[in-house]
Write a protein that holds these residues in place. Structure first.
Motif, PDB file in Angstrom:
ATOM      1  N   VAL A  32       0.945  -1.186  -0.074  1.00 32.75           N
ATOM      2  CA  VAL A  32      -0.041   0.049   0.022  1.00 32.75           C
ATOM      3  C   VAL A  32       0.885   1.269  -0.023  1.00 32.75           C
ATOM      4  O   VAL A  32       1.595   1.446   1.022  1.00 32.75           O
ATOM      5  N   ALA A  33       0.881   2.037  -1.091  1.00 26.68           N
ATOM      6  CA  ALA A  33       1.633   3.314  -1.277  1.00 26.68           C
ATOM      7  C   ALA A  33       1.708   4.074  -0.154  1.00 26.68           C
ATOM      8  O   ALA A  33       0.658   4.563   0.306  1.00 26.68           O
ATOM      9  N   ASN A  34       2.924   4.300   0.237  1.00 29.88           N
ATOM     10  CA  ASN A  34       3.132   5.319   1.570  1.00 29.88           C
ATOM     11  C   ASN A  34       2.646   4.713   2.844  1.00 29.88           C
ATOM     12  O   ASN A  34       2.527   5.526   3.812  1.00 29.88           O
ATOM     13  N   GLU A  35       2.180   3.801   2.933  1.00 25.86           N
ATOM     14  CA  GLU A  35       1.850   2.902   4.167  1.00 25.86           C
ATOM     15  C   GLU A  35       2.513   1.835   4.585  1.00 25.86           C
ATOM     16  O   GLU A  35       2.932   1.553   5.787  1.00 25.86           O
ATOM     17  N   LEU A  36       2.536   0.833   3.763  1.00 28.87           N
ATOM     18  CA  LEU A  36       3.374  -0.484   4.109  1.00 28.87           C
ATOM     19  C   LEU A  36       3.482  -1.152   2.965  1.00 28.87           C
ATOM     20  O   LEU A  36       3.165  -0.899   1.755  1.00 28.87           O
ATOM     21  N   SER A  37       4.685  -2.089   3.139  1.00 27.49           N
ATOM     22  CA  SER A  37       5.217  -2.865   2.177  1.00 27.49           C
ATOM     23  C   SER A  37       5.154  -4.509   2.735  1.00 27.49           C
ATOM     24  O   SER A  37       5.232  -4.610   4.157  1.00 27.49           O
ATOM     25  N   TYR A  38       5.436  -5.415   1.983  1.00 24.62           N
ATOM     26  CA  TYR A  38       5.735  -6.682   2.390  1.00 24.62           C
ATOM     27  C   TYR A  38       6.982  -7.065   1.670  1.00 24.62           C
ATOM     28  O   TYR A  38       7.392  -6.740   0.429  1.00 24.62           O
ATOM     29  N   ALA A  39       7.608  -7.952   2.541  1.00 32.41           N
ATOM     30  CA  ALA A  39       8.828  -8.707   1.840  1.00 32.41           C
ATOM     31  C   ALA A  39       8.641 -10.149   2.635  1.00 32.41           C
ATOM     32  O   ALA A  39       7.892 -10.559   3.131  1.00 32.41           O
ATOM     33  N   TYR A  40       9.904 -10.846   2.360  1.00 31.92           N
ATOM     34  CA  TYR A  40       9.646 -12.295   2.632  1.00 31.92           C
ATOM     35  C   TYR A  40      11.183 -12.602   3.220  1.00 31.92           C
ATOM     36  O   TYR A  40      12.382 -11.966   2.711  1.00 31.92           O
ATOM     37  N   ASP A  41      11.581 -13.799   3.986  1.00 29.91           N
ATOM     38  CA  ASP A  41      12.743 -14.255   4.358  1.00 29.91           C
ATOM     39  C   ASP A  41      12.596 -15.666   4.603  1.00 29.91           C
ATOM     40  O   ASP A  41      11.252 -16.424   4.678  1.00 29.91           O
ATOM     41  N   LEU A  42      13.445 -16.401   4.640  1.00 29.73           N
ATOM     42  CA  LEU A  42      13.453 -17.997   4.856  1.00 29.73           C
ATOM     43  C   LEU A  42      13.963 -18.331   6.233  1.00 29.73           C
ATOM     44  O   LEU A  42      15.177 -17.864   6.519  1.00 29.73           O
ATOM     45  N   HIS A  43      13.071 -18.960   6.958  1.00 32.16           N
ATOM     46  CA  HIS A  43      13.613 -19.572   8.435  1.00 32.16           C
ATOM     47  C   HIS A  43      14.627 -20.654   7.905  1.00 32.16           C
ATOM     48  O   HIS A  43      14.454 -21.362   6.959  1.00 32.16           O
ATOM     49  N   PRO A  44      15.679 -21.189   8.634  1.00 29.86           N
ATOM     50  CA  PRO A  44      16.419 -22.205   8.388  1.00 29.86           C
ATOM     51  C   PRO A  44      15.809 -23.454   8.267  1.00 29.86           C
ATOM     52  O   PRO A  44      16.243 -24.169   7.594  1.00 29.86           O
ATOM     53  N   SER A  45      14.606 -23.516   8.826  1.00 33.91           N
ATOM     54  CA  SER A  45      13.975 -24.980   8.461  1.00 33.91           C
ATOM     55  C   SER A  45      13.455 -24.918   7.179  1.00 33.91           C
ATOM     56  O   SER A  45      12.743 -25.972   6.731  1.00 33.91           O
ATOM     57  N   GLY A  46      13.379 -23.912   6.382  1.00 38.81           N
ATOM     58  CA  GLY A  46      12.899 -23.803   5.103  1.00 38.81           C
ATOM     59  C   GLY A  46      11.277 -23.247   5.042  1.00 38.81           C
ATOM     60  O   GLY A  46      10.805 -22.859   4.103  1.00 38.81           O
ATOM     61  N   ALA A  47      11.067 -23.016   6.167  1.00 41.72           N
ATOM     62  CA  ALA A  47       9.592 -21.930   6.275  1.00 41.72           C
ATOM     63  C   ALA A  47       9.926 -20.768   5.753  1.00 41.72           C
ATOM     64  O   ALA A  47      10.898 -19.983   5.716  1.00 41.72           O
ATOM     65  N   LEU A  48       8.721 -20.489   4.882  1.00 39.56           N
ATOM     66  CA  LEU A  48       8.704 -19.174   4.246  1.00 39.56           C
ATOM     67  C   LEU A  48       8.061 -18.131   5.270  1.00 39.56           C
ATOM     68  O   LEU A  48       6.750 -18.375   5.493  1.00 39.56           O
ATOM     69  N   ARG A  49       8.538 -17.003   5.681  1.00 43.45           N
ATOM     70  CA  ARG A  49       8.068 -16.004   6.431  1.00 43.45           C
ATOM     71  C   ARG A  49       7.484 -14.594   5.483  1.00 43.45           C
ATOM     72  O   ARG A  49       8.561 -14.151   4.868  1.00 43.45           O
ATOM     73  N   VAL A  50       6.361 -14.188   5.421  1.00 34.73           N
ATOM     74  CA  VAL A  50       6.026 -13.002   4.970  1.00 34.73           C
ATOM     75  C   VAL A  50       6.172 -11.912   5.972  1.00 34.73           C
ATOM     76  O   VAL A  50       5.415 -12.121   7.178  1.00 34.73           O
ATOM     77  N   ILE A  51       6.806 -10.852   5.636  1.00 32.37           N
ATOM     78  CA  ILE A  51       7.116  -9.598   6.760  1.00 32.37           C
ATOM     79  C   ILE A  51       6.168  -8.513   6.455  1.00 32.37           C
ATOM     80  O   ILE A  51       6.465  -7.949   5.374  1.00 32.37           O
TER      81      ILE A  51
END
Length: 83
Positions: free
Chosen positions: A29-48
């Motif tokens: 959402v412009a000028n409010e929030l953004s989303y990113a991701y990372d990977l936990h060492p277990s292989g789980a995908l986390r949306v940030i």
């Protein structure tokens, strides 16, 4: 940049009538929030979730066997798009 997740295709259990979700998108959402991701060492995908001016927080987690591919902004040091 938004995060787009392609989920692994899994058949529905017997008697389950809802369609299987195959794609999930988290839209910025412009000028409010953004989303990113990372990977936990277990292989789980986390949306940030990254709100403007506030600390980032985990929005949700997908287990390693559920997600197939992800596109979007990597949250953290190093790395790039996963697949």
């Amino acid at each position: 940049m938004s995060v787009f997740i392609k989920l692994a295709e899994v058949g529905d259990p017997d008697g389950y009538t809802d369609r299987t979700i195959s794609d999930v998108a988290y839209e910025d959402v412009a000028n409010e929030l953004s989303y990113a991701y990372d990977l936990h060492p277990s292989g789980a995908l986390r949306v940030i979730r990254v709100p403007v001016g506030l600390p980032a927080a985990v929005e949700c987690v997908f287990s390693p066997g559920v997600w197939f591919r992800v596109q979007g902004r990597w949250h953290g040091a190093g790395g790039s798009d996963a697949s």
